[in-house]
Scaffold this motif. Structure first.
Motif, PDB file in Angstrom:
ATOM      1  N   ARG A 181       0.799  -1.229   0.000  1.00 10.63           N
ATOM      2  CA  ARG A 181       0.000   0.000   0.000  1.00 10.63           C
ATOM      3  C   ARG A 181       0.826   1.271   0.000  1.00 10.63           C
ATOM      4  O   ARG A 181       0.299   2.374   0.065  1.00 10.63           O
ATOM      5  N   THR A 210      -2.471   4.198  -1.422  1.00  8.35           N
ATOM      6  CA  THR A 210      -3.460   4.616  -0.439  1.00  8.35           C
ATOM      7  C   THR A 210      -3.094   5.973   0.135  1.00  8.35           C
ATOM      8  O   THR A 210      -1.951   6.420   0.014  1.00  8.35           O
ATOM      9  N   GLU A 214      -6.595   6.035   4.816  1.00 12.45           N
ATOM     10  CA  GLU A 214      -7.176   4.761   4.394  1.00 12.45           C
ATOM     11  C   GLU A 214      -6.512   3.595   5.108  1.00 12.45           C
ATOM     12  O   GLU A 214      -5.349   3.673   5.498  1.00 12.45           O
ATOM     13  N   LEU A 241     -10.788  -1.795   1.269  1.00 11.29           N
ATOM     14  CA  LEU A 241     -10.207  -0.496   1.610  1.00 11.29           C
ATOM     15  C   LEU A 241     -11.241   0.277   2.426  1.00 11.29           C
ATOM     16  O   LEU A 241     -12.397   0.391   2.022  1.00 11.29           O
TER      17      LEU A 241
END
Length: 180
Positions: free
Chosen positions: A138, A156, A160, A177
């Motif tokens: 991520r 991200t 998040e 997510l």
């Protein structure tokens, strides 16, 4: 937390793990001299699934270990007094000297979990190489660490959260997510 979207369903997770298994075998010229080590908690079932896929592909059983990195974390001093950390000894259950160790985790984020896992591995033995496989990368690294094998890259924001659910613990396979 509010769910934003589903990123990987069960079939997508299986395809990602199959691809990662092939990449592991290709990079290491087969399954000889490999050791898979799952980082607790969700890295362990992922490592077991990769072990099974390698067995289907190459007809060999790659040794599998589990690693609890609790005592190697660099944030133990931030744990509150009510949350007494569990002390777990590092036991991989096999000799890793001169092996190609592949650490498996569910989400690669800051890199601190991986750094702790590498410290734990080096306390147990001296592998030839340490490689990293992660179902989800991520971003947002705080350390110069990258995965060798990635199921899915998901850029991200700081607000998040990536949630990995696996049937072994959560009764379903799903990566979602969420927004804080």
């Amino acid at each position: 937390m509010k769910k934003k979207t589903e990123i990987l369903d069960a079939a997508s997770i299986q395809r990602a793990l199959t691809r990662m298994s092939h990449e592991i075998l290709e990079k290491n010229k087969g399954g000889e001299n490999l050791v898979l080590i799952g980082i607790k908690t969700r890295g362990v079932p992922l490592a077991k699934r990769i072990q099974q896929k390698i067995k289907q592909i190459e007809s060999i059983e790659v040794p599998l270990g589990e690693l609890d990195i609790t005592m190697y974390r660099d944030d133990l001093d931030k744990v509150s007094e009510q949350e007494e950390p569990k002390i777990n000894s590092v036991s991989i259950g096999m000799d890793i000297t001169d092996k190609h160790v592949i650490l498996i985790d569910d989400v690669l984020f800051t890199g601190r979990t991986v750094r702790a896992a590498m410290d734990a591995v080096m306390d147990v033995g001296r592998p030839s190489t340490i490689q990293l496989g992660s179902l989800v990368d991520r971003g947002h690294r705080e350390l110069p660490i990258r995965a060798d094998y990635v199921g899915k890259n998901i850029p991200t924001s700081d607000r998040e959260i990536v949630v990995v659910q696996l049937s072994e613990q959560d009764q379903q396979d799903l990566v979602s997510l969420y927004e804080k």
